[in-house]
Design a protein around this motif. Structure first.
Motif, PDB file in Angstrom:
ATOM      1  N   MET A  74      62.744  43.221  72.903  1.00 30.91           N
ATOM      2  CA  MET A  74      63.416  42.420  71.885  1.00 30.91           C
ATOM      3  C   MET A  74      62.597  41.172  71.615  1.00 30.91           C
ATOM      4  SD  MET A  74      67.287  40.850  71.891  1.00 30.91           S
ATOM      5  CE  MET A  74      66.912  39.490  72.969  1.00 30.91           C
ATOM      6  N   LYS A  75      62.486  40.804  70.359  1.00 34.66           N
ATOM      7  CA  LYS A  75      61.710  39.636  69.988  1.00 34.66           C
ATOM      8  C   LYS A  75      62.371  38.372  70.519  1.00 34.66           C
ATOM      9  CE  LYS A  75      59.702  37.297  65.992  1.00 34.66           C
ATOM     10  NZ  LYS A  75      59.555  37.281  64.534  1.00 34.66           N
ATOM     11  N   SER A  76      61.559  37.522  71.118  1.00 34.50           N
ATOM     12  CA  SER A  76      62.074  36.269  71.679  1.00 34.50           C
ATOM     13  C   SER A  76      62.000  35.178  70.620  1.00 34.50           C
ATOM     14  CB  SER A  76      61.247  35.869  72.906  1.00 34.50           C
ATOM     15  OG  SER A  76      61.658  34.623  73.377  1.00 34.50           O
ATOM     16  N   TYR A  77      63.036  34.355  70.539  1.00 34.83           N
ATOM     17  CA  TYR A  77      63.002  33.238  69.602  1.00 34.83           C
ATOM     18  C   TYR A  77      63.565  32.015  70.321  1.00 34.83           C
ATOM     19  CZ  TYR A  77      67.985  34.201  69.009  1.00 34.83           C
ATOM     20  OH  TYR A  77      69.316  34.413  69.227  1.00 34.83           O
ATOM     21  N   TYR A  78      63.353  30.856  69.722  1.00 34.34           N
ATOM     22  CA  TYR A  78      63.698  29.587  70.366  1.00 34.34           C
ATOM     23  C   TYR A  78      64.727  28.829  69.547  1.00 34.34           C
ATOM     24  CZ  TYR A  78      59.583  30.260  73.278  1.00 34.34           C
ATOM     25  OH  TYR A  78      58.679  30.757  74.166  1.00 34.34           O
ATOM     26  N   LEU A  79      65.587  28.145  70.233  1.00 37.08           N
ATOM     27  CA  LEU A  79      66.528  27.238  69.589  1.00 37.08           C
ATOM     28  C   LEU A  79      66.157  25.816  69.965  1.00 37.08           C
ATOM     29  CD1 LEU A  79      69.921  29.033  70.282  1.00 37.08           C
ATOM     30  CD2 LEU A  79      68.563  29.099  68.178  1.00 37.08           C
ATOM     31  N   ILE A  80      66.240  24.920  69.020  1.00 40.57           N
ATOM     32  CA  ILE A  80      65.952  23.513  69.286  1.00 40.57           C
ATOM     33  C   ILE A  80      67.266  22.817  69.604  1.00 40.57           C
ATOM     34  CG2 ILE A  80      65.085  21.365  68.316  1.00 40.57           C
ATOM     35  CD1 ILE A  80      63.246  22.988  66.565  1.00 40.57           C
ATOM     36  N   ILE A  81      67.378  22.323  70.819  1.00 42.03           N
ATOM     37  CA  ILE A  81      68.609  21.646  71.236  1.00 42.03           C
ATOM     38  C   ILE A  81      68.263  20.402  72.029  1.00 42.03           C
ATOM     39  CG2 ILE A  81      69.856  23.841  71.409  1.00 42.03           C
ATOM     40  CD1 ILE A  81      69.631  23.490  74.477  1.00 42.03           C
ATOM     41  N   PRO A  82      69.196  19.454  72.120  1.00 40.60           N
ATOM     42  CA  PRO A  82      68.966  18.308  73.000  1.00 40.60           C
ATOM     43  C   PRO A  82      69.005  18.750  74.455  1.00 40.60           C
ATOM     44  CG  PRO A  82      70.649  17.828  71.359  1.00 40.60           C
ATOM     45  CD  PRO A  82      70.408  19.301  71.324  1.00 40.60           C
ATOM     46  N   ILE A  83      68.058  18.292  75.248  1.00 40.32           N
ATOM     47  CA  ILE A  83      68.040  18.568  76.680  1.00 40.32           C
ATOM     48  C   ILE A  83      68.329  17.268  77.411  1.00 40.32           C
ATOM     49  CG2 ILE A  83      66.584  19.218  78.637  1.00 40.32           C
ATOM     50  CD1 ILE A  83      67.334  21.529  76.935  1.00 40.32           C
ATOM     51  N   PHE A  84      69.231  17.327  78.362  1.00 36.71           N
ATOM     52  CA  PHE A  84      69.594  16.133  79.110  1.00 36.71           C
ATOM     53  C   PHE A  84      69.016  16.210  80.499  1.00 36.71           C
ATOM     54  CE2 PHE A  84      71.934  15.349  75.618  1.00 36.71           C
ATOM     55  CZ  PHE A  84      72.859  16.345  75.341  1.00 36.71           C
ATOM     56  N   LYS A 130      62.184  22.779  73.209  1.00 38.97           N
ATOM     57  CA  LYS A 130      62.616  24.131  72.870  1.00 38.97           C
ATOM     58  C   LYS A 130      62.950  24.930  74.130  1.00 38.97           C
ATOM     59  CE  LYS A 130      59.649  24.124  68.784  1.00 38.97           C
ATOM     60  NZ  LYS A 130      58.518  24.771  68.076  1.00 38.97           N
ATOM     61  N   VAL A 131      64.099  25.539  74.126  1.00 40.70           N
ATOM     62  CA  VAL A 131      64.543  26.380  75.240  1.00 40.70           C
ATOM     63  C   VAL A 131      64.739  27.802  74.720  1.00 40.70           C
ATOM     64  CG1 VAL A 131      66.331  26.758  76.973  1.00 40.70           C
ATOM     65  CG2 VAL A 131      65.681  24.425  76.334  1.00 40.70           C
ATOM     66  N   PRO A 132      64.146  28.798  75.377  1.00 36.96           N
ATOM     67  CA  PRO A 132      64.310  30.189  74.910  1.00 36.96           C
ATOM     68  C   PRO A 132      65.782  30.594  74.878  1.00 36.96           C
ATOM     69  CG  PRO A 132      62.573  30.023  76.547  1.00 36.96           C
ATOM     70  CD  PRO A 132      63.261  28.706  76.536  1.00 36.96           C
ATOM     71  N   SER A 133      66.158  31.383  73.893  1.00 35.23           N
ATOM     72  CA  SER A 133      67.553  31.787  73.727  1.00 35.23           C
ATOM     73  C   SER A 133      68.061  32.575  74.925  1.00 35.23           C
ATOM     74  CB  SER A 133      67.718  32.615  72.446  1.00 35.23           C
ATOM     75  OG  SER A 133      66.880  33.764  72.495  1.00 35.23           O
ATOM     76  N   GLU A 134      67.150  33.376  75.561  1.00 36.05           N
ATOM     77  CA  GLU A 134      67.597  34.156  76.707  1.00 36.05           C
ATOM     78  C   GLU A 134      67.947  33.269  77.892  1.00 36.05           C
ATOM     79  OE1 GLU A 134      63.021  34.575  76.517  1.00 36.05           O
ATOM     80  OE2 GLU A 134      64.734  34.544  75.146  1.00 36.05           O
ATOM     81  N   VAL A 135      67.361  32.059  77.933  1.00 33.36           N
ATOM     82  CA  VAL A 135      67.722  31.099  78.979  1.00 33.36           C
ATOM     83  C   VAL A 135      69.066  30.469  78.656  1.00 33.36           C
ATOM     84  CG1 VAL A 135      67.079  28.941  80.112  1.00 33.36           C
ATOM     85  CG2 VAL A 135      65.317  30.648  79.579  1.00 33.36           C
ATOM     86  N   LEU A 136      69.282  30.149  77.374  1.00 29.76           N
ATOM     87  CA  LEU A 136      70.531  29.506  76.964  1.00 29.76           C
ATOM     88  C   LEU A 136      71.752  30.363  77.294  1.00 29.76           C
ATOM     89  CD1 LEU A 136      69.544  28.056  73.472  1.00 29.76           C
ATOM     90  CD2 LEU A 136      69.923  26.779  75.580  1.00 29.76           C
ATOM     91  N   ILE A 137      71.646  31.648  77.038  1.00 33.27           N
ATOM     92  CA  ILE A 137      72.823  32.503  77.223  1.00 33.27           C
ATOM     93  C   ILE A 137      73.127  32.757  78.698  1.00 33.27           C
ATOM     94  CG2 ILE A 137      72.483  33.633  75.001  1.00 33.27           C
ATOM     95  CD1 ILE A 137      71.266  36.003  76.434  1.00 33.27           C
ATOM     96  N   GLN A 138      72.172  32.401  79.586  1.00 33.73           N
ATOM     97  CA  GLN A 138      72.411  32.597  81.018  1.00 33.73           C
ATOM     98  C   GLN A 138      73.219  31.464  81.635  1.00 33.73           C
ATOM     99  OE1 GLN A 138      68.905  33.799  83.305  1.00 33.73           O
ATOM    100  NE2 GLN A 138      67.963  34.540  81.406  1.00 33.73           N
ATOM    101  N   GLN A 169      68.981  24.527  83.859  1.00 34.22           N
ATOM    102  CA  GLN A 169      68.463  23.551  84.804  1.00 34.22           C
ATOM    103  C   GLN A 169      67.167  24.050  85.446  1.00 34.22           C
ATOM    104  OE1 GLN A 169      69.831  20.288  85.665  1.00 34.22           O
ATOM    105  NE2 GLN A 169      67.692  20.294  86.310  1.00 34.22           N
ATOM    106  N   GLU A 170      67.123  25.326  85.780  1.00 34.42           N
ATOM    107  CA  GLU A 170      65.910  25.896  86.370  1.00 34.42           C
ATOM    108  C   GLU A 170      64.748  25.838  85.384  1.00 34.42           C
ATOM    109  OE1 GLU A 170      64.349  30.142  88.286  1.00 34.42           O
ATOM    110  OE2 GLU A 170      66.492  29.806  87.910  1.00 34.42           O
ATOM    111  N   TYR A 171      65.065  26.111  84.103  1.00 34.56           N
ATOM    112  CA  TYR A 171      64.024  26.027  83.078  1.00 34.56           C
ATOM    113  C   TYR A 171      63.516  24.590  82.968  1.00 34.56           C
ATOM    114  CZ  TYR A 171      61.698  26.197  78.544  1.00 34.56           C
ATOM    115  OH  TYR A 171      60.769  26.102  77.538  1.00 34.56           O
ATOM    116  N   TYR A 172      64.437  23.651  82.992  1.00 33.49           N
ATOM    117  CA  TYR A 172      64.037  22.246  82.912  1.00 33.49           C
ATOM    118  C   TYR A 172      63.149  21.869  84.088  1.00 33.49           C
ATOM    119  CZ  TYR A 172      64.277  17.235  83.629  1.00 33.49           C
ATOM    120  OH  TYR A 172      63.939  15.933  83.878  1.00 33.49           O
TER     121      TYR A 172
END
Length: 359
Positions: A1-11, A165-173, A179-182
């Motif tokens: 599946m094609k990976s895409y990114y969402l732009i969100i605020p990271i704290f 940018k955080v990958p969408s597959e990370v967001l849905i987890q 936090q691990e991605y950060y």
């Protein structure tokens, strides 16, 4: 599946609703404490800290014999207030009604610190070293920034944080994955906001400080005490030397003026202690080039005994949390043997929540 990114605020913490700035990432710029200055055991007697640490520890070259701890209560209380923002902290914000920049010249009161110190020190008229115990208080009464420069820096930091940018597959987890991605991309994230963490000094700042110190007259707890009290004002104006957004650091020329009043009861003839009264006036020039600062200060003392202090100093930032400094010159004294060489190390710690929100 094609990976895409969402732009969100990271704290810098999980599941919050606004961007946050961790003040612990800013560089410690605090080369002494009022408790140390009062007993005249510092490489520099004229300083103006931009204390962004909850706790600072100051040690002199006789490690273990001279130590000061400085606490900034602002970072330990009211941590969950909604108005705990970077704009409130720095005192520059947009008026919600007029949409114009406004400045709170009293915002520096949130940098108020309380300091404690003990020092083993030789005193004129006393046969041996005496351990002194000191309490100090410092606050910034007034400070004025270049509002446009501070606001532009704040907007730049907010934009950098929001563009992570955080990958969408990370967001849905969920939270743990985010936090691990950060954590695994912390160097990249820090690199994005590093250009906006350069020191921006006020155009003008006025500090007030006071201290009280005691020693035991016969070096015994039950032998009675002598005391020293002092209060002083210090003004600083800073001129930036490199108007260059590409520079890694901001370089400054700093000019300080100070006035002090001291009641010195640490004087003895035999077993009799007496108090001297002093008025100190002086100034200091300093050049800051990135991690290194060079300075010269002169203070004239009038009162019961007239004297002067003439000291050159150097300050070096090892990391954002650790600085060292040293001073060489002539200290206050009534004898010709008044040469001093003092080395100090300063360590900033963060306890509790040192984060403030970006609106």
């Amino acid at each position: 599946m094609k990976s895409y990114y969402l732009i969100i605020p990271i704290f810098l913490s999980l599941c919050v609703t606004a961007q946050e700035v961790d003040l612990s990432q800013f560089t410690l710029a605090n080369t002494s404490s009022p408790a140390f200055v009062l007993v005249e055991e510092t490489p520099t007697a004229i300083y103006m800290p931009e204390n962004l640490k909850a706790l600072a520890i100051h040690a002199l070259d006789n490690f273990g014999e001279s130590l000061s701890v400085e606490l900034a209560p602002h970072f330990l209380i009211n941590q969950n207030r909604k108005d705990r923002t970077y704009q409130q902290y720095i005192g520059v914000m947009v008026d919600p009604d007029t949409k114009e920049l406004k400045q709170n010249p009293f915002s520096g009161l949130n940098t108020t610190t309380l300091s404690l110190a003990y020092v083993n020190k030789d005193f004129s008229g006393l046969a041996d070293e005496r351990k002194t115990y000191s309490l100090g208080l410092r606050t910034t009464l007034l400070r004025f920034y270049n509002k446009e420069k501070v606001h532009a820096n704040t907007i730049g930091m907010a934009t950098a944080l929001s563009n992570i940018k955080v990958p969408s597959e990370v967001l849905i987890q969920g939270e743990e994955a985010i936090q691990e991605y950060y954590n695994s991309n912390q160097d990249e994230i820090n690199a994005l906001i590093q250009p906006f963490q350069k020191t921006i000094k006020p155009l003008f700042r006025l500090d007030a400080a006071a201290g009280y110190s005691v020693l035991f007259k016969e070096n015994k707890i039950d032998s009675g005490t002598a005391s020293r009290f002092g209060s002083w004002l210090t003004a600083e104006t800073s001129i930036i030397l490199n108007e260059n957004n590409e520079a890694k650091t901001n370089n400054y020329f700093n000019l300080f003026l100070t006035g002090r009043y001291i009641e010195d009861g640490f004087n003895a003839t035999g077993t009799d202690f007496f108090t001297n009264y002093y008025r100190d006036f002086g100034g200091k020039v300093e050049f800051e080039f990135g991690r290194v600062g060079f300075a010269y200060e002169y203070i004239s003392r009038d009162g019961t005994i007239s004297s002067e202090r003439s000291v050159g100093s150097i300050n070096f930032t090892i990391t954002k949390d650790i600085t060292i400094n040293g001073g060489f010159g002539k200290d206050f004294a009534v004898t010709e043997d008044n040469l001093i060489t003092i080395f100090g190390i300063h360590w900033g710690l963060n306890t509790g929540n040192s984060k403030v929100k970006l609106n």
